[in-house]
Design an enzyme around this catalytic site. Structure first.
Site, mmCIF file in Angstrom:
data_model
loop_
_atom_site.group_PDB
_atom_site.id
_atom_site.type_symbol
_atom_site.label_atom_id
_atom_site.label_comp_id
_atom_site.label_asym_id
_atom_site.label_seq_id
_atom_site.Cartn_x
_atom_site.Cartn_y
_atom_site.Cartn_z
ATOM 1 N N SER A 1 5.237 2.703 18.076
ATOM 2 C CA SER A 1 4.769 1.357 17.789
ATOM 3 C C SER A 1 3.877 1.264 16.538
ATOM 4 O O SER A 1 3.624 0.171 16.036
ATOM 5 C CB SER A 1 3.979 0.833 18.993
ATOM 6 O OG SER A 1 2.825 1.629 19.232
ATOM 7 N N SER B 1 4.018 7.154 19.681
ATOM 8 C CA SER B 1 3.897 6.016 18.764
ATOM 9 C C SER B 1 3.176 6.299 17.458
ATOM 10 O O SER B 1 3.141 5.440 16.583
ATOM 11 C CB SER B 1 3.204 4.847 19.480
ATOM 12 O OG SER B 1 4.044 4.300 20.456
ATOM 13 N N LYS C 1 -4.604 -0.075 12.951
ATOM 14 C CA LYS C 1 -3.548 -0.678 13.774
ATOM 15 C C LYS C 1 -4.121 -1.870 14.535
ATOM 16 O O LYS C 1 -5.253 -1.815 15.037
ATOM 17 C CB LYS C 1 -2.994 0.375 14.735
ATOM 18 C CG LYS C 1 -1.785 -0.074 15.554
ATOM 19 C CD LYS C 1 -1.275 1.081 16.406
ATOM 20 C CE LYS C 1 -0.103 0.674 17.282
ATOM 21 N NZ LYS C 1 0.404 1.796 18.108
#
Length: 487
Positions: free
Chosen positions: A152, A176, A77
């Site tokens: 996210s 997330s 990420k």
């Protein structure tokens, strides 16, 4: 290479048997990414040259039989820093930022021999639940490209679910990892707070953030968590507790396990198709020999307002460093120092980040601190006590991960309150610092439904054991989306 038909163990066996080399595997992975990512837009940056060089080194060194992860590609990420590889947190303010060091989790994956192939999209600074807040691109759901992938960590989830990778790292501040895992029909784990180092993770909510893995299967998830867990001298909030082998008890036997289902997580706010899937999951656990009872977490209903006050307050403090002076974006044609600060932040941050900075700054202000931040911290303690009370009698908590299946792109982006309410079932876990897992538990109209398992602090083994037993008793994890007509 078909990642839909393999897992980390079978790829490891192929490398050991020399059916293919790590370099060949990595080359095939980039071919998959270039073919499939056009549809889902999961990656922000690819690191092909360095990844192929690392794969070649892994081949020259030889793949150890004991190291299941060696030579296998992984995605990171883009709010986890990677030395010399652009790390943006999906924000214009860090659009050209190249870190000079690795996050601890990146070093740990490298030590395990995994090959980082690139950085994955997210909501800017991990603030959002749909990956629509990225400054660069909107990621799509692997199952239906008109739907959001969640957020996210939407890029990480979509990359794994679309068969571009077997594993990726995400971060979870209020759901997330688990929410995008649910929306994409894969396994996502938020570990106990302190189980995994946060050093090198671009901070959002420091008392809430945790790094965790997203994978297609429970065992794969446990293997990656094995590699990234442990104390880190660079992170004083990381635990010194010994890290067990999370794969050791994956035997499918959960006879006698006691599981609680909070009535507050199964009320009318949860869509009927999701409730029905969870009821069927409860029946599966009972067939496997577990005892399942209704329990109560009465203060969990306050989780969303408590979270958005605490997380936004911590964000307003953490994001002060982006001032246009030291690194990152700096506005042009500024006239004085105040201009540098105001214009760099105004132009560099997106709307959602500005909204949370303002909410957090207000909550910490002299006239409002007692009424908002202090009160939220007190209610957070009550939420923790609720979990303690349940775990005094039960081994695990079972609940839906989300209130519905994935919603459409653009449907909720202009309604912050509705978007925030999507996290209502995942937020309490972060507030209490507990480990949580989402895994596939059904489908509705072609979209995955996620089930959440929540364990006491540092009881990830129990969570994995139950998740594995459920996975082996069902076929939901075997279902794959149609991406590019390959399946």
């Amino acid at each position: 290479m078909d990642y839909f038909k393999n897992d980390l163990s079978s790829i490891h066996a192929g490398l050991l048997n020399k059916d293919f080399s790590s370099k060949e595997l990595t080359e095939e992975t980039f071919k998959l990414i270039k073919a499939r990512d056009k549809k889902v837009a999961a990656f922000l940056t690819l690191d092909e040259e360095n990844a192929l060089a690392a794969a070649q080194k892994a081949d020259q060194k030889g793949i150890s039989a004991e190291n299941t992860l060696a030579g296998i590609p992984v995605g990171i990420k883009d709010n986890i820093v990677t030395k010399g590889l652009k790390t943006t947190a999906a924000s214009k303010i860090l659009g050209n930022f190249e870190p000079i060091y690795n996050a601890t989790v990146v070093d740990k994956l490298a030590a395990a021999g995994m090959i980082n192939v690139g950085k994955l999209n997210l909501d800017e600074f991990a603030m959002g639940g749909s990956t629509e807040n990225s400054a660069f691109q909107k990621t799509k759901n692997a199952w239906d490209q008109t739907k959001v992938p969640g957020g996210s960590s939407g890029g990480s989830a979509a990359a794994v679910a679309s068969g571009q990778l077997l594993a990726a790292l995400g971060t979870d501040t209020g759901g997330s990892i688990r929410q995008p895992a649910a929306f994409n029909g894969i396994v996502g784990v938020k570990p106990t707070y302190g189980r995994v180092s946060r050093y090198g993770v671009i901070a959002f909510g420091s008392s809430l953030d945790q790094v965790g893995p997203l994978t297609r299967t429970v065992k794969d998830n446990a293997l990656v968590l094995n590699a990234i867990s442990g104390h880190d001298k660079h992170d004083f909030t990381s635990s010194e507790r010994e890290v067990p082998d999370f794969t050791a008890k994956l035997d499918g036997d959960i006879k006698g396990m006691r599981i609680g289902v909070p009535k507050e997580f199964m009320d009318e706010g949860v869509a009927s198709d999701v409730r029905e899937a969870i009821q069927q999951a409860i029946a599966t656990f009972e067939k496997l020999g577990a005892t399942v009872d209704e329990v109560s977490l009465p203060y969990s209903k306050y989780g969303v307002p408590v979270y958005y006050i605490i997380a936004s307050s911590e964000a307003s403090s953490n994001l002060q460093r982006y001032d246009g002076i030291r690194y990152g974006f700096r506005a042009d044609d500024v006239k004085n120092l105040e201009d540098v600060y105001v214009r760099s932040r105004s132009e560099g941050f997106g709307d959602e980040v500005k909204r949370r900075i303002m909410l957090g700054t207000f909550s910490l202000s002299a006239g409002t601190y007692d009424a908002y931040f202090k009160k939220a911290a007190q209610v957070r303690t009550l939420i923790c006590r609720d979990f303690d009370n349940v775990f005094s009698d039960y081994d695990l908590i079972l609940a839906p991960t989300t209130t519905s299946t994935a919603f459409g792109i653009g449907e909720e982006i202009n309604d912050p309150i509705q978007m925030y309410m999507n996290d209502i079932l995942t937020i309490p876990v972060n507030l209490a610092g507990l480990p949580g897992m989402s895994l596939p538990a059904g489908f509705s109209k072609g979209l995955p439904i996620g089930m959440q398992l929540i364990a006491p602090q540092f009881a990830e083994e129990t969570m994995y054991r139950a998740g594995y037993a459920f996975e082996q008793a069902t076929d939901f994890h075997k279902e794959v989306p149609t991406i590019g007509g390959e399946n």
